[in-house]
Design a protein around this motif. Structure first.
Motif, PDB file in Angstrom:
ATOM      1  N   ASP A  24      -5.657  26.378  25.490  1.00 15.25           N
ATOM      2  CA  ASP A  24      -5.253  26.631  24.089  1.00 15.25           C
ATOM      3  C   ASP A  24      -6.116  25.953  23.026  1.00 15.25           C
ATOM      4  N   PHE A  29      -4.538  25.739  16.255  1.00  9.67           N
ATOM      5  CA  PHE A  29      -4.115  24.383  16.608  1.00  9.67           C
ATOM      6  C   PHE A  29      -5.130  23.337  16.162  1.00  9.67           C
ATOM      7  N   GLU A  72      -2.285  30.462  23.725  1.00  2.00           N
ATOM      8  CA  GLU A  72      -0.856  30.703  23.502  1.00  2.00           C
ATOM      9  C   GLU A  72      -0.718  31.757  22.408  1.00  2.00           C
ATOM     10  N   LYS A 132       4.572  27.825  26.762  1.00  2.00           N
ATOM     11  CA  LYS A 132       3.789  26.596  26.755  1.00  2.00           C
ATOM     12  C   LYS A 132       3.033  26.440  28.071  1.00  2.00           C
ATOM     13  N   VAL A 157      -5.301  21.380  24.555  1.00  2.00           N
ATOM     14  CA  VAL A 157      -4.302  20.840  23.626  1.00  2.00           C
ATOM     15  C   VAL A 157      -2.981  21.621  23.755  1.00  2.00           C
ATOM     16  N   THR A 158      -1.878  20.973  23.358  1.00  2.00           N
ATOM     17  CA  THR A 158      -1.779  19.552  23.110  1.00  2.00           C
ATOM     18  C   THR A 158      -1.328  18.875  24.406  1.00  2.00           C
ATOM     19  N   GLU A 160       0.907  16.692  25.309  1.00  2.00           N
ATOM     20  CA  GLU A 160       2.309  16.586  25.753  1.00  2.00           C
ATOM     21  C   GLU A 160       3.016  17.936  25.809  1.00  2.00           C
ATOM     22  N   VAL A 161       2.416  18.956  25.207  1.00  2.00           N
ATOM     23  CA  VAL A 161       3.104  20.250  25.179  1.00  2.00           C
ATOM     24  C   VAL A 161       2.461  21.179  26.223  1.00  2.00           C
ATOM     25  N   CYS A 162       1.449  21.938  25.846  1.00  2.00           N
ATOM     26  CA  CYS A 162       0.943  22.951  26.778  1.00  2.00           C
ATOM     27  C   CYS A 162       0.180  22.364  27.963  1.00  2.00           C
ATOM     28  N   TYR A 187      -1.363  15.592  18.447  1.00  2.00           N
ATOM     29  CA  TYR A 187      -1.230  15.206  17.037  1.00  2.00           C
ATOM     30  C   TYR A 187      -0.579  13.815  16.921  1.00  2.00           C
TER      31      TYR A 187
HETATM   32  N1  TIU Z   1      -0.780  24.698  23.072  1.00  2.00           N
HETATM   33  C1  TIU Z   1       0.246  23.955  22.679  1.00  2.00           C
HETATM   34  O1  TIU Z   1       0.353  22.790  23.018  1.00  2.00           O
HETATM   35  N2  TIU Z   1       1.169  24.548  21.829  1.00  2.00           N
HETATM   36  C2  TIU Z   1       1.935  23.861  20.928  1.00  2.00           C
HETATM   37  O2  TIU Z   1       2.770  24.451  20.249  1.00  2.00           O
HETATM   38  N3  TIU Z   1       1.714  22.529  20.834  1.00  2.00           N
HETATM   39  C3  TIU Z   1       2.287  21.657  19.957  1.00  2.00           C
HETATM   40  O3  TIU Z   1       2.042  20.452  20.110  1.00  2.00           O
HETATM   41  N4  TIU Z   1       3.050  22.086  18.991  1.00  2.00           N
END
Ligand code: TIU
Length: 222
Positions: A24, A29, A72, A132, A157-158, A160-162, A187
């Motif tokens: 991503d 992003f 994404e 995600k 990225v990010t 902790e998320v994707c 972030y």
């Molecule tokens: N690619 C991904 O991590 N999607 C997000 O929405 N990440 C956020 O940290 N929001």
């Protein structure tokens, strides 16, 4: 077999059965003026990952490793956008709406695409994912299986998320993941640290964490 200095212990891999997965790295992003920045985030924290990821990408290409890019996003008609994702955050301008880089996280739109610095080359698979995790509602698993891939080198990225969601999904499907910590970004600095710690804790409960330099050194020798 190549061996990379990593935590909780060295990561051993064969470039023929290891793919580079870049998650991503999309304009919305990462780029100034995109959706991420419009939400009040400091995109420089994500942009730090671009240059080291570029080096890893060059090296993986030269070695002939499979390179997979993910994005994404959703269909133009938003038929694959769950209502909870659409309404979450109570945003005035959210997914599917006209954003600073055209429709937010919609396939085919400018902001949805991968940043110029990490542009996919012809022949490199791009996995468009609605969630995600990179495995949810995609053909990633069969693509890896068909090519004999057992391990993944992970950037993107990010953190902790994707990245984290995809690593957890990969781990449950039997893939070993090495997350390159200078090639992933969040972030939130505290989430960057915590989510990398979660991956490598308990003997590598979800996988390994290392840096790009030892990986590049190991690849050069492999
Ligand atoms: N690619 C991904 O991590 N999607 C997000 O929405 N990440 C956020 O940290 N929001």
């Amino acid at each position: 077999m190549a061996s990379v200095l990593a935590e909780p212990y060295e990561f051993e891999f064969d470039p023929r059965s290891c793919a580079l997965m870049i998650i991503d790295m999309q304009r919305d992003f990462v780029d100034p003026g995109g959706f991420g920045e419009a939400l009040g985030n400091d995109v420089s924290l994500l942009r730090k990952a671009i240059a080291p990821t570029g080096k890893v990408l060059d090296a993986a290409r030269k070695k002939g490793m499979l390179v997979i890019h993910t994005r994404e996003g959703h269909r133009q008609d938003l038929s694959d956008l769950p209502d909870n994702k659409k309404v979450r955050g109570r945003l005035e301008t959210g997914i599917g709406d006209q954003g600073p880089m055209r429709r937010i996280l919609v396939r085919g739109e400018y902001g949805h695409d991968i940043v110029d610095e990490l542009k996919p080359e012809p022949g490199e698979p791009i996995v468009d994912k609605p969630g995600k995790g990179a495995f949810y509602a995609t053909d990633l698993d069969s693509m890896l299986h068909n090519r004999g891939i057992k391990q993944l080198m992970v950037c993107g990225v990010t953190t902790e998320v994707c990245v984290n969601t995809s690593v957890r999904e990969a781990n449950d499907r039997g893939y070993d993941c090495l997350v390159l910590e200078d090639c992933v970004g969040s972030y939130f600095p505290e989430f960057q640290t915590a989510s990398l710690n979660m991956i490598k804790a308990q003997g590598g409960i979800f996988g390994w964490v290392g840096k790009s330099k030892p990986f590049l050194d190991a690849l050069a020798k492999a």
